[in-house]
Design an enzyme around this catalytic site. Sequence first.
Site, PDB file in Angstrom:
ATOM      1  CB  CYS A  43      -0.941  -0.019   1.201  1.00  0.00           C
ATOM      2  SG  CYS A  43      -1.901   1.489   1.325  1.00  0.00           S
ATOM      3  CB  CYS A  48      -3.221   2.505  -1.584  1.00  0.00           C
ATOM      4  SG  CYS A  48      -3.414   0.814  -1.060  1.00  0.00           S
ATOM      5  CE  LYS A  51      -4.661   4.028  -6.384  1.00  0.00           C
ATOM      6  NZ  LYS A  51      -5.126   2.700  -6.213  1.00  0.00           N
ATOM      7  CE1 TYR A 177     -10.703  -1.964  -6.521  1.00  0.00           C
ATOM      8  CE2 TYR A 177     -10.751  -4.270  -7.134  1.00  0.00           C
ATOM      9  CZ  TYR A 177     -11.229  -3.229  -6.371  1.00  0.00           C
ATOM     10  OH  TYR A 177     -12.224  -3.447  -5.459  1.00  0.00           O
ATOM     11  CD  GLU A 181      -6.877   2.080  -9.012  1.00  0.00           C
ATOM     12  OE1 GLU A 181      -7.799   2.200  -8.203  1.00  0.00           O
ATOM     13  OE2 GLU A 181      -5.734   1.707  -8.670  1.00  0.00           O
ATOM     14  CG  HIS A 438     -28.995  22.262  -4.223  1.00  0.00           C
ATOM     15  ND1 HIS A 438     -29.089  21.347  -5.262  1.00  0.00           N
ATOM     16  CD2 HIS A 438     -29.180  23.493  -4.771  1.00  0.00           C
ATOM     17  CE1 HIS A 438     -29.340  22.006  -6.381  1.00  0.00           C
ATOM     18  NE2 HIS A 438     -29.389  23.302  -6.116  1.00  0.00           N
ATOM     19  CD  GLU A 443     -28.474  18.160  -4.758  1.00  0.00           C
ATOM     20  OE1 GLU A 443     -29.502  18.487  -4.130  1.00  0.00           O
ATOM     21  OE2 GLU A 443     -27.809  18.981  -5.423  1.00  0.00           O
TER      22      GLU A 443
END
Length: 458
Positions: A43, A48, A51, A177, A181, A438, A443
């Site tokens: 990671c 992660c 990346k 993945y 990516e 908003h 939303e």
Amino acid sequence: MSTFDFQLFVIGGGSGGVRAARIAAGFGARVAIVESFRYGGTCVIRGCVPKKLLVHAAHFSADFADAEGFGWTVPPATFSWPKLIQGKNDQIGKLSGMYESNLDRSGVSVLHGLARLIDPHTIEVDGKRFSAEHILIATGGTPFLPEIPGVEHVITSNEVFDLPQLPKRVLIVGGGYIAVEFAGIFNGLGAEVTIAYRGEQILRGFDDDLRQYLHDEMIENGIRIQLHSQVSRIERQADGALNVSFVEESSDNKTVDCVLYATGRIPSIEGLGLAEIGVALDPKGGVKVDAFGRTNIPNIFAVGDVTNRIALTPVAIREGAAVAATLFGPAQTAADLTTVPSAVFSQPPIGTVGMSETEALKHCKEIDIYRANFRSLRHSLTARKERTFLKLIVETASQRVLGAHMIGADAAEIIQGVAIAIRMGATKSDFDATVAIHPTSAEEFVTLKEKTTRQRHD
Ligand code: NDP
């Protein structure tokens, strides 16, 4: 008082191992941890974290282009790959150092070297032996490469973060993945990118609408995607470029500067001596464990990617914490892995939690599906056609929301909060009763009205 050198010996200094070691030490246990490469694991060092830094870097090209619609005149931008890689290296160096110093501060004995199990209570690290009451295997995974002629010319996610320069033409093999990516990263940084995926649509296992949307957005962004495509051979040309041939007669050979294989990962168990001491493995080499991370040898545990289950950092962290609690805490603890959310840091990104439409139909007789598909406010002033897509899957009978899926800016950030509601068993009316913020894209999750109902035909 135990007569072993350590009460817990952790092999592997990645997310799962480090968390287990620190929590166990926090419970007062004598703990050692060993790492053969750099603390932080996949990671932090080549997953992660670097990346995500590259994803940020890649996004600037779109941001510069979009700025014009908001009144900015941006001078022609230039990009330096070596500068980005240097910045990334500095950051992961800091993080890796922090992992080690945090372990040290927690009272864990921090070792460097290659570990091998001699027997269920003895570990050898570069010739030195240690005894331990409990052992935790947290050695992670490593990229899998299929055997094809010329595979020695390809790189994997292990090498991609340290390329000396940005390749101009890249072929990425795989549709998971890492493939999507890195397609977004290289494309955003200006390379010509082609994905070759063997299946009928990228991101197998994800909700089909998300797969289609991402496919279409990637094409719109200039990425080529070859579906039903398999590489048959890779040859290095005299000028250093790579010539790639495909199994399908319909695909022409491709000449590229870099071939990145993102064809999955396998458990990292080589040289550990697991089979020799009788630790049971699954057919793919994953260490078999029960709900508490315990192997068939009662004092040996395993967590994270080496167990070949859900290969995600936060999952390994949960599993590591659970093993420490089981061994030294008040009660046996199993990591609760119901409704694990995840994100794909593609461009645009995906955030997803719970069941896909296909999965939900396997579990329920009838489901309600709500969708929204819109151009975000930001893009009303840009030339970009990018659309945002959201989807909720609801069980008709109980009205419980079983899955939430999104593709669009900030999808990963948004889905994290939605995951809490889904894990708590929220119904569609709970979503509807929540007041919107908003103007946001998020939303839409609380204003979805258009419903399609699907039934399972047994
Ligand atoms: P994935 O399992 O996600 O994808 C592997 C891809 O390679 C699939 O498309 C698969 O095809 C294809 N493939 C497998 N074997 C072959 C073969 N022999 N020839 C051609 N294609 C093949 O793996 P990744 O390598 O992308 O990532 C590894 C894991 O790391 C992920 O599963 C994930 O758990 C984790 N990860 C998570 C990230 C995140 O959370 N954002 C980011 C990066 C990685 P098929 O679909 O047909 O099987």
